[in-house]
Design a protein around this motif. Structure first.
Motif, PDB file in Angstrom:
ATOM      1  N   ILE A  20       0.832  -1.206   0.000  1.00 13.65           N
ATOM      2  CA  ILE A  20       0.000   0.000   0.000  1.00 13.65           C
ATOM      3  C   ILE A  20       0.865   1.255   0.000  1.00 13.65           C
ATOM      4  CG2 ILE A  20      -1.656   1.337   1.369  1.00 13.65           C
ATOM      5  CD1 ILE A  20      -2.756  -1.445   2.320  1.00 13.65           C
ATOM      6  N   VAL A  21       1.948   1.253   0.790  1.00 16.78           N
ATOM      7  CA  VAL A  21       2.846   2.410   0.824  1.00 16.78           C
ATOM      8  C   VAL A  21       3.464   2.652  -0.549  1.00 16.78           C
ATOM      9  CG1 VAL A  21       4.946   3.373   1.823  1.00 16.78           C
ATOM     10  CG2 VAL A  21       3.353   2.119   3.274  1.00 16.78           C
ATOM     11  N   PHE A  22       3.869   1.588  -1.234  1.00 17.79           N
ATOM     12  CA  PHE A  22       4.434   1.746  -2.575  1.00 17.79           C
ATOM     13  C   PHE A  22       3.398   2.279  -3.562  1.00 17.79           C
ATOM     14  CE2 PHE A  22       7.999  -1.038  -1.233  1.00 17.79           C
ATOM     15  CZ  PHE A  22       9.036  -0.253  -1.709  1.00 17.79           C
ATOM     16  N   SER A  23       2.139   1.996  -3.309  1.00 17.10           N
ATOM     17  CA  SER A  23       1.084   2.569  -4.151  1.00 17.10           C
ATOM     18  C   SER A  23       1.044   4.084  -4.010  1.00 17.10           C
ATOM     19  CB  SER A  23      -0.277   1.968  -3.769  1.00 17.10           C
ATOM     20  OG  SER A  23      -0.304   0.573  -3.997  1.00 17.10           O
ATOM     21  N   TYR A  24       1.190   4.576  -2.785  1.00 20.09           N
ATOM     22  CA  TYR A  24       1.235   6.025  -2.574  1.00 20.09           C
ATOM     23  C   TYR A  24       2.495   6.640  -3.196  1.00 20.09           C
ATOM     24  CZ  TYR A  24      -2.748   5.937   0.645  1.00 20.09           C
ATOM     25  OH  TYR A  24      -4.004   5.817   1.179  1.00 20.09           O
ATOM     26  N   ILE A  25       3.614   5.917  -3.126  1.00 15.49           N
ATOM     27  CA  ILE A  25       4.853   6.424  -3.725  1.00 15.49           C
ATOM     28  C   ILE A  25       4.668   6.645  -5.216  1.00 15.49           C
ATOM     29  CG2 ILE A  25       7.236   5.797  -4.331  1.00 15.49           C
ATOM     30  CD1 ILE A  25       7.493   4.455  -1.626  1.00 15.49           C
ATOM     31  N   MET A  26       4.018   5.700  -5.903  1.00 15.20           N
ATOM     32  CA  MET A  26       3.797   5.838  -7.337  1.00 15.20           C
ATOM     33  C   MET A  26       2.975   7.079  -7.653  1.00 15.20           C
ATOM     34  SD  MET A  26       2.013   3.195 -10.033  1.00 15.20           S
ATOM     35  CE  MET A  26       3.463   2.156 -10.124  1.00 15.20           C
TER      36      MET A  26
END
Length: 487
Positions: free
Chosen positions: A47-53
């Motif tokens: 989920i955190v990597f989704s926000y990074i994108m």
């Protein structure tokens, strides 16, 4: 060397620059699934990597594509580099100030702990500042330097991830100074190499600074639709994980995100193929735009992608159970294997869409790219919201495939009206249908019938692979020879 041959030479190098680092990154999936406490923790990290994108797209606001557009214009070449560098530098500094000032609010809105955001903000900032230096390398055809630096980035990331998650926690003298949260340790391991790579590529920031306000406004105008398209793409790529967390029952949400995210990563083969092709062709689109044979070349590029992509799709489907064992340490993650062919087909279609997108990029009609991407993003949200409560993460896989199919078809239909490119539609459709049909038959038919990992299954896969390659090679001998010939 012919333009097509030159393109594939650089695309091959960019492919290595993309494939080798991401293979190492994919191996980290095995590390994370093995060392993070459970599927919930891997889901939270996903989920955190989704926000990074999403933030990566926001902070570059189409400036990379705008850079290629104006750098290839002789009237603006000298000022394009410094103007884009200074623009991104100013906006990134502003982002860092605002983000750290409002980090508690950011944590509350996203349900992501503030200690993660501290490192994530820095990763986003460092990566953003490196965008134009990397684009400058591509514009100068310094593909080998680009490849080596990208590879170095992931080698450092991989090494530090092993150090922080495996080695240092075992040292009592150091362990007391480290965060106890393994997810936070993973983000620290990503932050350090992002900073080091920025230092390696930072030289363009020390060229003669010249900020052209008029040019920057033109670049913003050109990049605005690209930003919208990028945000829509980020929604297509990452918002499904966020929606899964919000729409599934709280007690299983993060675990389901973790399982879905892990199997989603098994599509890495087709993702890498499409990404490497995009990185190679984007500068080529603009540099060849004034060539009298450009339209024919664009058509050949699209067919070449489909030819190679159709073969790559089926071969990867045959080998995906081998990849599964290599990348996913815990069999608990294998539950979502049925989504993998859908994601692979989705990325094949996304790659076709990228080659078709030439019509709005070289004609300065990027707003149409934004319209297409927004339509895809809306479909992503609608399918996920309607179906996640009923069929869980399968809805997200269906949405991904449906969205990239829609974007590919719309781009082709709209492109015919704006730029007359002689696509070989008959053969392109034949190869797509043949590859997808064989892949579906193998994965959902023979795989269940003969048993996962059985010798008979792989013998069938080998025969079907030879059949597919034989048919395509017989029909496209001339094209394949043009790509492979030395001169």
């Amino acid at each position: 060397m012919s333009a097509l041959k030159n393109l594939f030479k650089h695309t091959f190098i960019y492919g290595l620059a993309t494939v080798l680092p991401r293979v190492l990154t994919a191996l980290l999936t095995r590390l994370y699934t093995g060392y993070l406490p459970d599927t919930d923790a891997f889901g939270e990290m996903t989920i955190v990597f989704s926000y990074i994108m999403i933030f990566n797209v926001l902070l570059t606001y189409g400036m990379e594509t705008a850079f290629f557009r104006f750098f290839n214009d002789e009237r603006h070449t000298k000022k394009t580099l410094s103007t884009s560098l200074l623009g991104l530098l100013g906006s990134t500094i502003l982002f860092v100030i605002i983000a750290f000032t409002g980090i508690d609010a950011l944590s509350s809105i996203s349900d992501v702990p503030a200690q993660y955001w501290r490192w994530v903000i820095l990763v986003i900032a460092f990566d953003t500042l490196a965008v134009i230096p990397f684009a400058y390398m591509r514009a100068q055809n310094k593909s080998m330097r680009y490849a080596l630096i990208k590879l170095l980035n992931v080698i450092i990331s991989t090494g530090l991830s092993v150090v922080f998650l495996v080695w240092l926690p075992q040292l009592d003298s150091i362990n007391s100074y480290l965060p106890t949260d393994k997810i936070e340790l993973a983000f620290i391991a990503f932050c350090i190499p992002s900073f080091l790579i920025l230092l390696i590529v930072i030289k363009p920031y020390f060229t003669r600074w010249s900020f052209d306000t008029i040019l920057f406004k033109r670049m913003l105008a050109y990049g605005a639709p690209v930003l919208i398209a990028g945000l829509a793409f980020a929604v297509n790529e990452s918002f499904d994980k966020i929606l899964l967390e919000k729409l599934l029952p709280e007690d299983i949400a993060e675990s389901e995100v973790g399982i879905y995210g892990a199997c989603y990563k098994l599509s890495i083969g087709m993702t890498l193929f499409a990404t490497a092709f995009r990185i190679g062709i984007e500068p080529f689109f603009f540099s060849e735009a004034k060539n009298e044979n450009a339209h024919y070349m664009y058509a050949q590029i699209t067919k070449a992608f489909v030819v190679l992509g159709a073969i790559a799709l089926f071969v990867y489907v045959v080998l995906v159970d081998v990849v599964k064992v290599i990348l996913l340490d815990d069999p608990a993650y294998w539950e979502a294997m049925n989504i993998v062919p859908l994601i692979l087909v989705a990325y094949l279609f996304f790659g076709v869409y990228q080659t078709l997108s030439v019509w709005y990029k070289v004609t300065d009609k990027t707003r149409y790219g934004a319209y297409i991407s927004v339509a895809g993003a809306l479909l992503t949200i609608v399918i996920n919201v309607l179906l996640i409560p009923k069929i869980g993460y399968l809805a997200s896989a269906i949405a991904t495939c449906a969205v990239y199919t829609l974007m590919m078809v719309i781009s082709y239909i709209m492109g015919r009206k704006h730029l007359a490119i002689p696509y070989d539609l008959k053969n392109i459709l034949l190869y797509l249908v043949l590859s997808i049909s064989l892949s579906s038959l193998y994965f959902y038919g023979f795989r269940d019938y003969f048993g996962v990992g059985s010798l008979r299954l792989y013998l069938v896969g080998a025969v079907m692979t030879v059949l597919l390659i034989g048919v395509i090679s017989f029909r496209e001998r001339e094209l394949l020879l043009r790509i492979l010939k030395r001169r």
